[in-house]
Scaffold this motif. Sequence first.
Motif, PDB file in Angstrom:
ATOM      1  N   PHE A 129     -41.661 123.110  76.712  1.00 20.34           N
ATOM      2  CA  PHE A 129     -41.613 124.266  77.608  1.00 20.34           C
ATOM      3  C   PHE A 129     -42.837 125.134  77.409  1.00 20.34           C
ATOM      4  N   TYR A 130     -43.260 125.234  76.164  1.00 20.97           N
ATOM      5  CA  TYR A 130     -44.377 126.122  75.854  1.00 20.97           C
ATOM      6  C   TYR A 130     -45.017 125.621  74.572  1.00 20.97           C
ATOM      7  N   PHE A 175     -37.122 125.398  60.081  1.00 20.29           N
ATOM      8  CA  PHE A 175     -36.829 126.799  60.382  1.00 20.29           C
ATOM      9  C   PHE A 175     -35.419 127.208  59.953  1.00 20.29           C
ATOM     10  N   LEU A 210     -34.069 131.079  59.189  1.00 17.41           N
ATOM     11  CA  LEU A 210     -33.200 131.790  60.115  1.00 17.41           C
ATOM     12  C   LEU A 210     -31.980 132.333  59.391  1.00 17.41           C
ATOM     13  N   GLY A 261     -30.193 129.957  67.733  1.00 15.16           N
ATOM     14  CA  GLY A 261     -30.569 129.333  66.465  1.00 15.16           C
ATOM     15  C   GLY A 261     -29.378 128.630  65.845  1.00 15.16           C
ATOM     16  N   SER A 285     -32.328 123.689  70.446  1.00 18.68           N
ATOM     17  CA  SER A 285     -32.544 122.801  69.310  1.00 18.68           C
ATOM     18  C   SER A 285     -31.219 122.103  69.004  1.00 18.68           C
ATOM     19  N   ALA A 304     -33.337 128.272  77.756  1.00 16.23           N
ATOM     20  CA  ALA A 304     -33.145 129.701  78.027  1.00 16.23           C
ATOM     21  C   ALA A 304     -33.851 130.158  79.295  1.00 16.23           C
ATOM     22  N   PHE A 324     -41.938 132.864  73.250  1.00 16.15           N
ATOM     23  CA  PHE A 324     -42.204 132.234  74.552  1.00 16.15           C
ATOM     24  C   PHE A 324     -43.562 132.678  75.061  1.00 16.15           C
TER      25      PHE A 324
HETATM   26  C1  LIG Z   1     -37.191 132.431  66.063  1.00 21.68           C
HETATM   27  S1  LIG Z   1     -35.751 131.520  66.452  1.00 21.68           S
HETATM   28  C2  LIG Z   1     -34.533 132.801  66.529  1.00 21.68           C
HETATM   29  C3  LIG Z   1     -33.137 132.272  66.367  1.00 21.68           C
HETATM   30  C4  LIG Z   1     -32.017 133.285  66.256  1.00 21.68           C
HETATM   31  N1  LIG Z   1     -31.879 134.124  67.420  1.00 21.68           N
HETATM   32  C5  LIG Z   1     -32.192 134.126  65.021  1.00 21.68           C
HETATM   33  O1  LIG Z   1     -32.525 135.293  65.134  1.00 21.68           O
HETATM   34  O2  LIG Z   1     -31.976 133.610  63.941  1.00 21.68           O
HETATM   35  C6  LIG Z   1     -36.014 131.000  68.071  1.00 21.68           C
HETATM   36  C7  LIG Z   1     -34.950 130.073  68.609  1.00 21.68           C
HETATM   37  O3  LIG Z   1     -35.212 129.835  69.978  1.00 21.68           O
HETATM   38  C8  LIG Z   1     -34.853 128.501  70.261  1.00 21.68           C
HETATM   39  N2  LIG Z   1     -35.525 128.076  71.487  1.00 21.68           N
HETATM   40  C9  LIG Z   1     -36.799 127.776  71.657  1.00 21.68           C
HETATM   41  N3  LIG Z   1     -37.045 127.446  72.925  1.00 21.68           N
HETATM   42  C10 LIG Z   1     -35.900 127.540  73.594  1.00 21.68           C
HETATM   43  C11 LIG Z   1     -35.516 127.319  74.948  1.00 21.68           C
HETATM   44  N4  LIG Z   1     -36.391 126.955  75.870  1.00 21.68           N
HETATM   45  N5  LIG Z   1     -34.241 127.503  75.271  1.00 21.68           N
HETATM   46  C12 LIG Z   1     -33.346 127.886  74.346  1.00 21.68           C
HETATM   47  N6  LIG Z   1     -33.647 128.106  73.063  1.00 21.68           N
HETATM   48  C13 LIG Z   1     -34.914 127.934  72.680  1.00 21.68           C
HETATM   49  C14 LIG Z   1     -35.283 127.751  69.033  1.00 21.68           C
HETATM   50  O4  LIG Z   1     -34.619 126.500  68.934  1.00 21.68           O
HETATM   51  C15 LIG Z   1     -34.894 128.728  67.940  1.00 21.68           C
HETATM   52  O5  LIG Z   1     -33.587 128.489  67.494  1.00 21.68           O
END
Ligand SMILES: C[S@@+](CC[C@H](N)C(=O)[O-])C[C@H]1O[C@@H](n2cnc3c(N)ncnc32)[C@H](O)[C@@H]1O
Lengths: 169, 392
Positions: B121-122, B133, B137, B169, B192, B218, B240
Motif C-alpha cells: 500500500f505504501y 514489531f 507494540l 496491531g 498484518s 484501513a 501512512f
Molecule cells: C505502529 S503499528 C500501531 C499498532 C497499534 N495501534 C498500537 O498502537 O500498538 C501500525 C499498525 O498498522 C498496521 N497496518 C499497516 N498498514 C495497514 C493497512 N493498510 N490497513 C490496516 N492496518 C495496517 C500494521 O500492521 C501495524 O499493526
Amino acid sequence: MSAARAKANFEPLIELEMEMGTFLSDWDHCDHLSSFMARMISHNRTDPVRHSNFFSSALNELLEVTFRGGLPEGRIGCTVYRQGPKERVKLTFPCPPSQRQFYREAVSKTREQDAYDRYLDAISNDLAPSREVILLDLAINFEAEISLEEKTSPSITLVVDLPLEGIIS
Amino acid sequence: MSIGALSTPYQAEFDANSQEFSLAGVIRPRTVDEIAASVTALRHAVEGARGVLYINVKRLAQMNNTAFHAFARVVLDACRARSDLRFVVVTSSVVGWTERMFRHLGKIEPQISVEVYDSKFYPGQDFVEDTSFIPILRTQTKMTWRHERTILPRHGMRAGIAMADICCGIGDFAALVRKEFRPARIVALDHSRASLAYARNVAAEFGITDIEYTYGDASEMLLESDQFDLVTCRHSLQIFNQPDVLLKELFRICKPGGRVYITNEKNSHCLGEPRSQSIQWTYEEVAKLFSHFEMDVELGPKSRRYLADAGFEDIRVESFMVSNLDGDPQDFADIIAAWENVYAGEMAVKRGDSPEFIRRFRQGFQDHIFAALHPKGYAGWPIWAASGRKPL
Ligand SMILES: C[S@@+](CC[C@H](N)C(=O)[O-])C[C@H]1O[C@@H](n2cnc3c(N)ncnc32)[C@H](O)[C@@H]1O
C-alpha cells in the motif's frame, strides 16, 4: 461419521419467514435480508467482517434466484444452521410443479463433471446469468454443496452448505 | 431505472490518465438496465484505451451475477475485437470472492489477468507489518495505557458504545478498552495476519469472544459507513504516506456525532537526561529515516490540522509524556531497545547507511536507555492524542 449424525450436528442460528407477496414487493429485500442475516450469523466467526461479506454474497444470489422465479403466494422461509466451519442455508419457497423439474436439474448439474465448463461457457456467451448459472456460481466460487428437498409441497427447499470459514482463513 | 434505485449507491469511474476503470460499493441490480450507464462507461473506456486497461475492484464490496455478467461481457467482447489490448483486474486480498470470480475471465481470454493488490500500500509497509514489531507494540501499549485510560473518556469513550480500533496491531488496546470501559461492540482491524493471529490467540486464552478481529486495509475498509460511536487509530496515521486517505475512511465509518480518536508521535522530541545531546541527535535522525520511507513520525502536533481538513469539528488535542517514571523503568528501556533493533538494525541498513552512521545512530538509543535506567535520570517519549467529532 454417519450421515444422520452429521445432520443432527447442524445447529440453527437464525430463522426468517415472510409472505412471498411482501418479499416480492421490493427487489432490495434480497440485499437487505442477505446483509442483515450475514451480519447476525457472522459475529462469532474468526473474521466476522469478511465472513459476513462472503456469506452475504452467497445468500443474496439465492434470494435473487427465488425472487426471479417467485409467485406472490405462500411464504418464503430462510434458516441458517452451523456445523463447525460450515453454514447450511435452507431456503423454502413455493414452487409450481412446472418449475420443480427445472430446480432438480439445475441442482444436479452443480455436481456434474462439466460444471466448470458450463459455467465458463455461460460467462463467455450468455447475456445475463440464468438461475442455473447462479447455482453453478455458488458451487464453484463458494464451494457450495447444493441439494433439494421436496417434502413440503407445494414448496421446495434449496439446501446449500457453505464452507466459508475455511475459505476465508 | 437509475443508479439511485439501488439501495446502496455504488461508484463507477474511469481515470483516463491511468487507464483505470474502478468499481466500488455494492452493485446488486435487478436488471442490466439499472447499471446501463456504467456498462456504457466501461465500453467507452475500452474504446479509447491503448495497451493495458486496469479494472480496479479493490473497493467492490458486493456485486451480483447480473452485474458481473454485464461488465464481463464488455471485457470479453473487447478481447475478441481488440487483440492489441490487455486487461488487468485488480482485486483486494480482503474481499474473498472477487478474486475467485474474476479469475475465470482469464481462463476464457488469456488477455485478461488478475492481480491481487496486497501488501504494497505504501513504502513502509514491510517494516510495520513485520513480526519483529510485536514485542514493541506490546510494551508500548502497556506504557501508553496508563495515560490513555484517563484521557479516553474526554474523547468519547464510554460504556455501551460501538467502537472500532483501526490498525489494531496485536489487539491489546482493544482488550484493555473492553475490560475498562465495557463498550457494546468492538471491531479491531489490521492488515498484518501475524498480528491478528497473535491477537486472536491472546483473546482465546483470556476467554474473550466478543472482539471482532478482522483482516482489512484501513484505507479501503469493508466496514459500512456511519456505524461507530468511536473510531480509534493509534500510532498509525503517521506510518501512512497519505494519512488524509486513511482519515477519510475513519470519518466514513464513524457515526455522525461520533468521534475519531488518533494518537501520533513527534519522534524528534523524544528526550533524556543525562546524555541529552546524543539522544536528541538520534531522534532527529529517526524522523529523517522515516521520512525517507515516506512516513511522518513527526505527525503528532499536526493532528489538529489533519482532523480539521478531514471535516471534523469540536477538535480536541492533548499530549502526554510516556516516561521512565511511569512504572518499571525497564519497560521504557525495552521499548527503546526494540526501536534500536528495527530502526538501526533494519531500516537504516535498508536505506544503505554507513557503519559509522549506524554506530552513532545506535549510540543515541543506548544513551536513552542509560538515561531511563539511571537512578537520577529521566527519559521521555511524547505522544499527541487528538479527536474530532463528525458533524451531524
Ligand atoms: C505502529 S503499528 C500501531 C499498532 C497499534 N495501534 C498500537 O498502537 O500498538 C501500525 C499498525 O498498522 C498496521 N497496518 C499497516 N498498514 C495497514 C493497512 N493498510 N490497513 C490496516 N492496518 C495496517 C500494521 O500492521 C501495524 O499493526
